[in-house]
Write an enzyme that holds these catalytic residues in place. Structure first.
Site, short mmCIF file in Angstrom:
data_model
loop_
_atom_site.label_atom_id
_atom_site.label_comp_id
_atom_site.label_asym_id
_atom_site.label_seq_id
_atom_site.Cartn_x
_atom_site.Cartn_y
_atom_site.Cartn_z
CE1 TYR A 57 -41.21 -8.41 -39.61
CE2 TYR A 57 -39.01 -9.02 -38.89
CZ TYR A 57 -39.86 -8.12 -39.51
OH TYR A 57 -39.36 -6.96 -40.03
CB SER A 106 -36.22 -8.39 -41.55
OG SER A 106 -35.76 -8.40 -40.21
#
Length: 256
Positions: free
Chosen positions: A162, A148
């Site tokens: 995250y 990501s």
């Protein structure tokens, strides 16, 4: 399709392949000629998605819970019942957890790290025998990990585990790329920005939130399904045969 990008005769496994980015990639692989297995925890959802994706090629669902090493091992054993080798492994299954800093729970941190990092390691570990059988100098096996831009920027949105989990995945991928290249297994990372998915639905369904989010992206739009599929096909095909250890942002310039 140009032969440089054909996946004809190749077999792929896409974890978390029933929706979002995983489904985009699974459909793209099918359209490029691959036989595709998708997995998810929900057996019914997995089977339903496989039936729908079968409109594009040979697709089969395998129900698997990747939140433990045992789950990854069970998935590998199931796959071995169907194939003798695995040409392409896409580790897409993942999760997030958002909460204010002061109340961010340890259980949230642990869940995100387990699924986004540890389970990816376990899947690669358990699939190695099948990947080794597939890889050759002329056509290496491929591992594509879905990272990501949160792992290469500091835009955290109160999802404190995250970004660090994806940064860890990026580094793990580099380490494995260096180690496995001698065995004809390439390891690369796709680092997406905004794409339609369950994880981003809360933004997409709110016009004001969507406008604020899009304003932060230099291209002023979210990614399209075919753009994600095309990048994954490139990494899995002849186009990606000489690439390993790469972290590739696909984010409309957000990481800049």
């Amino acid at each position: 399709m140009h032969p440089y990008f054909s996946l004809q005769g190749r077999t792929a496994l896409v974890t978390g392949g029933t929706r979002g980015i995983g489904r985009m990639i699974a459909q793209g692989f099918l359209e490029a000629g691959a036989r595709v297995f998708i997995c998810a925890r929900d057996a019914e959802a997995c089977e339903a998605a496989a039936v729908e994706l079968s409109a594009f090629g040979q697709c089969q669902g395998l129900a698997a819970d990747l939140s433990s090493e045992a789950g990854a091992r069970a998935l590998a054993e199931m796959l071995e019942q169907h194939v003798g080798q695995l040409d392409i492994l896409v580790n897409n299954a993942g999760t997030t957890w958002g909460a204010p800093l002061e109340s961010y729970p340890v259980k949230g941190w642990e869940k995100v790290m387990q699924l986004n990092v540890t389970s990816v390691f376990s899947c690669i570990q358990q699939m190695l025998p099948l990947l080794r059988k597939a890889g050759s100098e002329a056509n290496p096996a491929r591992v594509i990990n879905i990272g990501s831009v949160a792992g290469i920027t500091s835009h955290g949105e109160e999802a404190y585990a995250y970004g660090p989990s994806k940064a860890a995945l990026h580094q793990l991928s580099r380490m494995l790329a260096r180690e496995l290249v001698a065995e004809h297994i390439n390891v690369n990372v796709i680092a997406p920005g905004r794409f339609p998915s369950k994880m981003t639905r809360f933004i997409a369904s709110d016009p004001e939130a969507l406008a604020r989010d899009t304003a932060l992206i230099p291209m002023k739009r979210w990614g399209r399904e075919e753009e994600m599929a095309a990048l994954a096909i490139s990494l899995a095909s002849t186009a990606g045969a000489y690439m390993t250890g790469a972290i590739i942002p696909i984010d409309g310039g957000f990481h800049l």
